[in-house]
Design a protein around this motif. Sequence first.
Motif, mmCIF file in Angstrom:
data_model
loop_
_atom_site.group_PDB
_atom_site.id
_atom_site.type_symbol
_atom_site.label_atom_id
_atom_site.label_comp_id
_atom_site.label_asym_id
_atom_site.label_seq_id
_atom_site.Cartn_x
_atom_site.Cartn_y
_atom_site.Cartn_z
ATOM 1 N N PHE B 229 4.818 1.029 -13.201
ATOM 2 C CA PHE B 229 4.412 2.326 -12.657
ATOM 3 C C PHE B 229 4.153 2.174 -11.172
ATOM 4 O O PHE B 229 4.010 1.067 -10.654
ATOM 5 N N GLN B 230 4.100 3.289 -10.482
ATOM 6 C CA GLN B 230 3.520 3.306 -9.151
ATOM 7 C C GLN B 230 2.697 4.579 -9.067
ATOM 8 O O GLN B 230 2.680 5.367 -10.005
ATOM 9 N N ARG B 231 2.004 4.755 -7.968
ATOM 10 C CA ARG B 231 1.247 6.001 -7.867
ATOM 11 C C ARG B 231 2.248 7.153 -7.986
ATOM 12 O O ARG B 231 3.380 7.057 -7.544
ATOM 13 N N THR B 232 1.842 8.215 -8.653
ATOM 14 C CA THR B 232 2.801 9.298 -8.838
ATOM 15 C C THR B 232 2.836 10.182 -7.604
ATOM 16 O O THR B 232 1.927 10.158 -6.776
ATOM 17 N N SER B 233 3.902 10.937 -7.527
ATOM 18 C CA SER B 233 4.074 11.817 -6.375
ATOM 19 C C SER B 233 2.962 12.838 -6.282
ATOM 20 O O SER B 233 2.586 13.261 -5.199
ATOM 21 N N GLY B 234 2.429 13.221 -7.453
ATOM 22 C CA GLY B 234 1.349 14.197 -7.447
ATOM 23 C C GLY B 234 0.123 13.672 -6.715
ATOM 24 O O GLY B 234 -0.594 14.416 -6.056
ATOM 25 N N SER B 235 -0.117 12.364 -6.824
ATOM 26 C CA SER B 235 -1.276 11.770 -6.173
ATOM 27 C C SER B 235 -1.036 11.551 -4.694
ATOM 28 O O SER B 235 -1.978 11.324 -3.948
ATOM 29 N N ASP B 236 0.208 11.534 -4.305
ATOM 30 C CA ASP B 236 0.528 11.251 -2.909
ATOM 31 C C ASP B 236 1.607 12.204 -2.432
ATOM 32 O O ASP B 236 2.758 11.832 -2.248
ATOM 33 N N PRO B 237 1.204 13.469 -2.248
ATOM 34 C CA PRO B 237 2.210 14.481 -1.910
ATOM 35 C C PRO B 237 2.951 14.179 -0.608
ATOM 36 O O PRO B 237 4.058 14.663 -0.405
#
Lengths: 287, 433
Positions: B229-237
């Motif tokens: 996994f990586q941080r999701t796009s939602g967490s890092d717009p």
Amino acid sequence: MKTKLAFAALALSMSVVFAGCSSDKEKETADTSANAQTAGSEASVDDKLKDVLEQYRQFSIEQSDQLIVETEKFAEAVKGGDLEAARALYAPTRMYYERIEPIAEALGNFDPDIDAREGDVDDAQWRGFHRIEKGLWVDNKTAGTEEFADRLLSDVKSLRALMETVKVDIPMLTTGAVELLNEVSSSKVTGEEELYSRTDLYDFVANVEGAKKIYELLKPELAAQDADLEKNIGEKFTALEGLLAKYKSGEGYVAFTELKEEDTRALSQALDALAEPLSQMGKAIGV
Amino acid sequence: MTKPTDKVKENRESSSGKTNISRRDLLKMAGIGGAGLLLGGAGIGALMKSKDGGSVFASSSPADGYHEAIPFYGDHQAGVTTPAQDFVVFASFDLTAASVDEVRKLFQDWTAASAIMAQGGMIGDDNDNLNVPPSDTGEAAGLQPSKTTLTFGVGPSFFDSRYGLADRKPAELAELPSFGGDALRPEWVGGDIGVQACANDMQVAFRAIRNLARIARGKATLRWTQEGFQRTSGSDPQGGTARNLMGFKDGTGNPDVNDAAKMNEVVWTQSGDGPSWMAGGSYMVVRRIRIRVEVWDRSTLGDQEATFGRHRASGAPLSGKDEFDKIDLERKDEKGKPAIPMNAHIRVAREDNVQILRRSYSYSSGLDTRTGQLDAGLLFIAYNRNVAKQFIPMQRRLAQSDALNEYIEHNGSALFACFPGVKEGGYIGDTLF
């Protein structure tokens, strides 16, 4: 046991009926089942393959006859206090049950009575093969298990009596063959079936033999409908049987504890390789 | 289930040989390649000022294609230069097929299923007969394609004596040498076939590998798998460089996937490089790198930054101030010592300027039952054109002198030759056999 119950419910819904039901009643059972949408084709497949169904019925009756004969010997050894004889008879006797397990499960409450493992049912209710197994291998004696031997014999006799009445249909066979392998997959290949006697491989082999019987009976129809699938299943049975043969010891099989992790993994993968195409049998013959 | 829409078709037409770059991907790459080159022709939204004064693109999720389909067919396999989706399920398979014909059949069946899964469709036509097992496992029913990519490669053992393909094995596809400090565990090593399944939805990615494994039954068995996994796009717009589990930005130094010439130089095997069946393919290196999380967490920030050679907060090299400042290996600090220590990760990794395309993910696999410590780390995946000239010398150098080695352990490893892209009507590996 969980999967067993699920199968029992499914099979019952698929028109397992008993003597005394009229043919109208039978039809009603089929139509009100979850399979109503395919009830028409089901009936025709059953009709077309009625010889197969009859042969399977005979097979399951033979197995349950033999189960009584062998259970009588086993019970005698237990009640006669002959620990060694009882231990030697335990696993081979069970094989007659394991070959026809899905049918037995479809007949109501026999499976928990005959085959429950410790913890599957309340201790007060616990009887059957595994209750005796614990006595023979944990307590190292026959004393205390005599009453369970008597109950077991009467249970397998009742099972045999009901066998006479079971109406087997084709979906029950195609599902049952896979169910037998699922039994192996969920408990035998992990060594959870025979915790005390370590005779899991006997059950493994018997489940595979039970599935193979169904395949062999359906083979001509399968070959006509999907020759590649028929060939594939045959090859995968051969491969699995070849692996199992490595663990033969005398008349029987080595203890589960002699298998290494790579052995059980290879067995499990060969089993999955067989069970997947086997699960396509129903589709091929048009259930 | 979603049928191919006009949008999907448009993607397919525009994708032959070119990578589709979505708005969000642009955000990610803005830093990597420099924002300037991306502005022409991309048709994206307005620039806005970020808090720290740098230029970033405005983010708006509905337009960014987050859940769209990426075509399975194309000149190159998808999932290589495709900007990394949020999740990966990597699977290594061993073949049990009796003949090369069976292997081909497997690859054909996988091709058909992969093309359907990339579009978010259901496999097979038996999903409503109550009497047979459904042909699709069903957990992705009704879900968006979520940028599913499936990338296939074959390992060195694929070319052993079993299938008569030994003479087609590329010289580059030798087993990886053992590197200093390797602590490889047999359960995470090698495989005849490697499949990288990526998607912006974990369930969708898992479903892909599960169905491929099911289709393979009797022909191939799973050897090992690893989810990442990586941080999701939602967490890092804003789509900045992702951080690894050590808390540092990872991937800053990647080559620009939008630079076709660069990709031909670094990633794609060219005709003349080796056997012709590999032209347009790439070599995928997979390393399961456990991070000694507990040890790392009790190291001082100064030690951590010296280990990487970057500032943790900004991601800037210790020789500079901003993440994308050029790494200045010559720069000295006020005491006259190299600003980037001699054994710092970024220095050792780029000493002779060899590049690879990293596509790594973090992993977390419960506990190491022997110690009760976290089994977490990096599922390192990298693509390169020539593993002997790129990954191997780089890793050799890192294994010798990277300060990070104190905190990590390579316990899984595999190398796969990934085929060129599949043309519609063709199948995975059809250039080989």
